[in-house]
Design an enzyme around this catalytic site. Structure first.
Site, PDB file in Angstrom:
ATOM      1  N   GLY A  22       5.715 -14.290  11.652  1.00  0.00           N
ATOM      2  CA  GLY A  22       6.489 -13.063  11.562  1.00  0.00           C
ATOM      3  C   GLY A  22       6.838 -12.679  10.138  1.00  0.00           C
ATOM      4  O   GLY A  22       6.077 -12.915   9.189  1.00  0.00           O
ATOM      5  N   SER A  23       8.011 -12.088   9.969  1.00  0.00           N
ATOM      6  CA  SER A  23       8.375 -11.482   8.682  1.00  0.00           C
ATOM      7  C   SER A  23       8.603 -12.483   7.559  1.00  0.00           C
ATOM      8  O   SER A  23       8.773 -12.070   6.407  1.00  0.00           O
ATOM      9  CB  SER A  23       9.624 -10.617   8.858  1.00  0.00           C
TER      10      SER A  23
END
Length: 578
Positions: free
Chosen positions: A300-301
């Site tokens: 993810g981020s």
């Protein structure tokens, strides 16, 4: 007299005619002596044969009596037992694994008088025995059969009191883990024959111990202990906070690592659900996977930290640059948009703290596909990690990188890597740009410098520290702050694939942090799988669950790590504009 003489003289020719068997007295005396000599010789030979026979029996009895028995009917003295494995210790000398004395039960079926009675008696002490299987073993024609490995002293004493002929005990060693599951995925475990089959136990065997065991060689003195890089105190804190978070957020799994950014030493690493190495059968359950090194995930981020570092390190992007994040990006039938879009032009620091997918994608597009792939490879995120732990997975990436792949990978979708690799790559962003392979053994800074590889510019590392610091102060990582320890970090909320599609309802969250962020010594990364909103909350993003986990871990373990708190206002102002 004449007639008697004639009669005698008439008889003599008849005897001679009958085969010459007539004997003179002298001849009879010679025959008797010869027959006596033969009888004596026969008696002497018989006595000699019996003597040799009983001498052989006596010699064998003496041999058996003087030989050290391979099997015994009770435990021998502790100093007569052989140590088969070295102790495993943490960095401070605390015991993680050691050998203890035990015995195993065996039978000699050829000496068993009544198999039925023997089975019934054994069942009074070992009620969980496989009765049919044991009866089959006791009724066989073999000379040796294992019945039960690694008995307790009480069980041994009870079986001894039964007095079953043909039943004995063999001294053995059993591996014991005082901390139970505390560091199970790192320490690993052994099989019934005390051979390492997982974790650092398997690594130790691979350094020559396994070859000695295979050759039947042992030593009669304690081996030198093997010291690991783990700090048992930090390990306990890490596991305790992961367990609490799993319960609080009703997650299916959680994992984390504390890594020294200057040496690559793993100070603590845990993955839940875990198992007790004293009962290693639990490790076979599929949910007991070591998610930190043996599982691969879309992070993810947290990957935005690497994309931003790539853009800055390339020289194509400066901290003062801005990118248009007003509208979604549409490419190849996909729409890229922000979770909480600002719908305006964003500076590089704003892209980072607002976790803008659009802004991050535009930076990756500026660098280009070849440069993007090369940079992630340089940071070790696309290749199998090298370390002592055997359980290490290989990352997954697209067979062919297209523009859509580069864009989604820029914000953490499309590439799966291990969380431990993510932490190692992040350490390079924090320590001045040096990639150092992780180790589970003690390593000095000087030793680490010999294996370190410069992967980014020191100036890029300085910028990434500022961005991580800014994100905790003003961005999505605010709940990771610990007063006095200046934490920096980046959240990562990744949607999981359900039935072939990304689902916003099922998440894999992470928080990547470093502290003290002005000059980091440690990276702390936690992940939590499928967390649910906390009671009273309506969301379960990483800022709401993973960030508080990091805060609790740092608060409780900083003193053990020797990091002193520093209070007071920062002399350097934090700003979103450069």
């Amino acid at each position: 007299m004449k007639n008697l003489g004639t009669l005698i003289s008439g008889l003599k020719p008849a005897n001679n005619a009958a085969g010459g068997r007539g004997r003179t007295p002298l001849e009879f005396e010679g025959v008797r002596k010869a027959q006596g000599t033969q009888a004596k010789n026969r008696i002497i030979i018989a006595i000699a044969c019996f003597g040799v026979f009983y001498s052989v029996i006596g010699a064998r009895l003496v041999q058996y009596g003087m030989r050290s028995p391979e099997t015994v009917s009770s435990i021998v003295r502790a100093d007569q037992l052989l140590i088969s494995r070295p102790d495993l210790l943490d960095r401070n000398g605390e015991v993680l694994a050691t050998d203890i004395r035990t015995v195993s039960l065996f039978a000699e079926p050829n000496k068993i008088v009544d198999p039925d009675e023997a089975v019934e008696l054994l069942a009074t002490v070992l009620p969980d025995l496989d009765m049919r299987g044991i009866h089959r073993k006791l009724s066989s024609n073999s000379r040796f059969q294992w019945l039960r490995r690694q008995l307790t002293p009480k069980q041994q004493s009870q079986i001894l009191s039964l007095g079953i002929p043909g039943i004995g005990f063999r001294p053995e060693t059993r591996r014991f883990y005082p901390g139970g599951p505390t560091a199970s995925h790192v320490v690993g475990h052994v099989n019934i024959d005390n051979k390492g089959i997982a974790g650092m136990e398997k690594y130790v065997d691979g350094q020559g111990l396994g070859d000695l065991a295979a050759a039947g060689l042992t030593v009669n003195e304690d081996m030198k202990p093997v010291r690991l890089s783990l700090d048992l105190r930090v390990q306990h804190v890490l596991r305790d906070e992961l367990a609490a978070a799993m319960d609080r957020y009703k997650a299916i799994a959680a994992a984390g690592v504390v890594l020294n950014v200057h040496t690559g030493e793993v100070i603590g690493m845990s993955s839940l659900p875990d198992y007790d190495p004293n009962n290693p059968v639990e490790a076979l359950e599929k949910d007991r996977l070591n998610r930190m090194s043996a599982g691969t995930y879309e992070m993810g981020s947290t990957f935005k930290a690497f994309t931003t570092a790539m853009a800055l390190d390339s020289g194509l992007v400066k901290m003062s640059d801005s990118f248009d994040a007003r509208g979604a990006i549409r490419i190849g039938g996909y729409t890229i948009k922000d979770f909480h879009g600002k719908n305006r032009v964003l500076s590089v620091p704003e892209i980072f703290i607002y976790s803008s997918n659009i802004g991050t994608a535009r930076m990756a597009d500026l660098v280009g596909i070849p440069g993007h792939k090369e940079f992630l490879t340089r940071l070790g995120l696309l290749t199998r990690m090298q370390t002592e732990l055997p359980e290490v997975a290989t990352p997954h990436q697209p067979a062919e990188w297209k523009k859509i792949n580069s864009i989604t990978i820029s914000f953490g979708h499309g590439v799966s890597t291990t969380p431990l690799q993510t932490a190692v790559a992040a350490a390079a962003l924090m320590n001045g740009g040096k990639l150092i392979e992780p180790t589970f053994l003690p390593r000095t800074v000087e030793e680490a410098d010999k294996v370190a590889v410069q992967v980014i510019k020191p100036s890029t590392s300085d910028s990434m520290r500022e961005l991580m610091k800014l994100n905790v102060a003003k961005g999505s990582g605010r709940r990771a702050e610990v007063e006095g320890f200046r934490v920096g970090g980046k959240t990562g909320t990744a949607e999981k694939v359900v039935n072939g599609r990304y689902s916003s309802a099922v998440r894999f969250n992470a928080f990547l942090s470093a502290f003290p962020i002005d000059n980091p010594d440690y990276v702390v990364l936690v992940v939590i799988d499928e967390p649910k909103p906390e009671e009273g909350a309506h969301s379960a993003t990483a800022g709401l669950n993973a960030a508080p986990m990091v805060s609790a871990i740092i608060r409780r373990s900083a003193a053990f790590l020797g990091v002193r708190p520093r209070f007071g206002n920062d002399t350097q102002a934090l700003s979103l504009s450069y």
